[in-house]
Each structure stands twice: as structure tokens, then as C-alpha cells.
Enzyme design. Structure first.
Site, short mmCIF file in Angstrom:
data_model
loop_
_atom_site.label_atom_id
_atom_site.label_comp_id
_atom_site.label_asym_id
_atom_site.label_seq_id
_atom_site.Cartn_x
_atom_site.Cartn_y
_atom_site.Cartn_z
N HIS A 110 0.92 -1.28 0.32
CA HIS A 110 -0.14 0.19 -0.13
C HIS A 110 1.35 1.31 0.17
O HIS A 110 2.38 0.71 -0.30
CB HIS A 110 -0.88 0.25 1.34
CG HIS A 110 0.54 -0.25 2.23
ND1 HIS A 110 1.01 -0.68 2.78
CD2 HIS A 110 0.12 1.06 3.57
CE1 HIS A 110 0.99 -0.29 4.39
NE2 HIS A 110 0.96 0.96 4.47
N HIS A 142 5.19 6.22 -1.19
CA HIS A 142 5.36 5.43 -1.67
C HIS A 142 5.21 4.24 -1.56
O HIS A 142 3.89 4.23 0.21
CB HIS A 142 7.22 5.28 -1.11
CG HIS A 142 6.39 4.97 0.62
ND1 HIS A 142 6.78 6.44 1.76
CD2 HIS A 142 6.97 4.78 0.88
CE1 HIS A 142 6.67 6.15 2.56
NE2 HIS A 142 6.91 4.45 1.99
#
Ligand code: 2AM
Length: 217
Positions: free
Chosen positions: A65, A149
Site C-alpha cells: 500500500h 511510496h
């Protein structure tokens, strides 16, 4: 009241759909394997005599995620405001494409940089780049969304929060034109930023569908 506090999750973020998880895992494994075998990588290793197996070195991350807001069940600064933000409420459960623009590796973490669209930036907290502890010096002046990220793996004993800090540090160095272009690879150009920090800028960004949601842990 206490019930309200319970309803704030551990974190919000974009969660990769099940169908693309393996693709990302395979691509990042390929990257690690290639990096492993490069002479330049061996040369910059702390102990150049010793073979490093990066795929063993990084413990794989759990749920793939991209965190937008770490809320810590309401204890984190700005958590409640974020959870009540209209854009957050409206987008909750929606699916959009995440654009992965780079892979990076440091002695602590391995991750993929996410390049956010204008629409996705609506869900990005204004202080995300400044909230890191410790904040890399030049990071506060980086554009909004720089920290976005996906943590792919962490070295033994390293917490995933480190991945975003490592990325900010690399981007701050990129900004001030530090870094040495080491190799043009099939996937893109590989740059070395010193102290074991590597970044592969992808020639073609990788698009992966993800669902904006939260985790209560
Ligand atoms: P990550 O986003 O770099 O992977 C649960 O710990 C998740 O919240 C992880 O995904 C983690 O890092 C992220 N996280 C933990 N502490 C954080 C913090 N202080 N700021 C931002 N993200 C954090």
C-alpha cells in the site's frame, strides 16, 4: 467521545488490488536480483568481499500500500481532521491507478516511489513531507507528494516508516544534483547516492490499480 476515537483507523492509504500484487513483487525481486549482480553494487558494498543477497536481506512488507495519513487511531497530529476531510470521505472505497516511477534501495529499506496525480494529491496531507522524524534537512522544500511510496521490504529490525524518510533523503540529494549515474538498465537509469542508497528511475512508469481505504490493524 471515546467511540469516535475508536473509529479513526491506524492509517489511510491506497491498497494495491490483489491482482497486481504479484506483478509488483516480481518486478521488485527482478530489480533486487539485477542490483545484486552489478559490479558497481559490489564495489559500493560495505564489505565488498561478502556476497549480499538482497532478496534475503529485506523482509517482505505485509499489505502492499501507499500510506496517505498515519493516524495511529487518532493519536497522530491532524488524524481527526484528516478522517473528517470531505475529499477523504468522498474518495473512500474508490479505485484509481497509482503510477510507480522508481524503485529504491538503502541499507534499511526497499520501496517504490509513487507519482501522484492532482486528484490523488487532494488526499495527501499538507504536512506529510515535514512530519518525518527525523526530517532530512532539504526535504521540507520538496514538492507535495514527494514522500509517496510503497514499502516493499525492510531490513531486520527496521520499521516501515523509515522507507519514506529514505526516499525523501534520496530526492533531496537528487534535487541538489548529487548522485552518480551508474548504469542504463532495461527498466531505466540507475543512480547511486552514496551510503548504500540506490534509485532506479523507471523508463516507463508502472501503473497499478489501488483502492483508497484504511486499516484498523
Ligand atoms: P510506510 O507507509 O512507509 O510503509 C503502518 O505502520 C503503516 O503506516 C506503514 O505502512 C508505515 O510506513 C506507516 N507509518 C508508520 N508510522 C508512520 C509515521 N509516523 N508517518 C507516516 N507513516 C507512518
Amino acid at each position: 467521545g471515546p467511540l469516535e476515537e475508536v473509529s479513526i483507523p491506524l492509517y489511510f492509504g491506497w491498497f494495491l488490488l490483489f491482482s497486481v500484487k504479484n506483478k509488483i513483487k516480481c518486478t521488485s525481486m527482478d530489480f533486487l536480483k539485477t542490483l545484486d549482480t552489478l559490479d558497481a553494487f559490489k564495489k559500493h558494498s560495505v564489505d565488498s568481499e561478502k556476497e549480499v543477497d538482497l532478496e534475503q536481506y529485506f523482509k517482505p512488507a505485509g499489505i502492499l500500500h501507499c500510506t496517505t495519513k498515519f493516524c495511529d487511531y487518532g493519536k497522530a497530529e491532524g488524524a481527526k481532521e484528516y478522517a473528517e476531510n470531505q475529499a477523504v470521505i468522498k474518495s473512500y472505497g474508490s479505485i484509481s491507478d497509482l503510477s510507480l516511477s522508481a524503485f529504491f534501495v538503502t541499507p534499511r529499506t526497499c520501496g517504490a516511489r509513487v507519482y501522484l496525480t492532482e486528484e490523488q494529491l487532494q488526499l495527501w496531507p499538507a504536512d506529510a513531507e515535514k512530519q518525518a522524524e527525523p526530517v532530512p534537512e532539504a526535504a521540507a522544500s520538496l514538492p507535495l507528494g514527494s514522500r509517496a511510496h510503497i514499502t516493499l521490504g525492510c531490513a531486520e529490525g527496521v520499521e516501515p516508516v523509515q522507507t519514506g524518510i529514505d526516499l525523501l533523503e534520496i530526492l533531496a540529494q537528487q534535487e541538489s544534483q548529487q548522485g552518480e549515474l551508474v548504469e542504463e538498465m532495461e527498466l531505466g537509469s540507475l543512480t547511486y547516492y552514496g551510503e548504500g542508497k540506490w534509485l532506479l528511475n523507471l523508463r516507463e512508469p508502472i501503473c497499478v490499480p489501488a483502492c483508497f481505504s484504511s486499516i484498523y490493524g
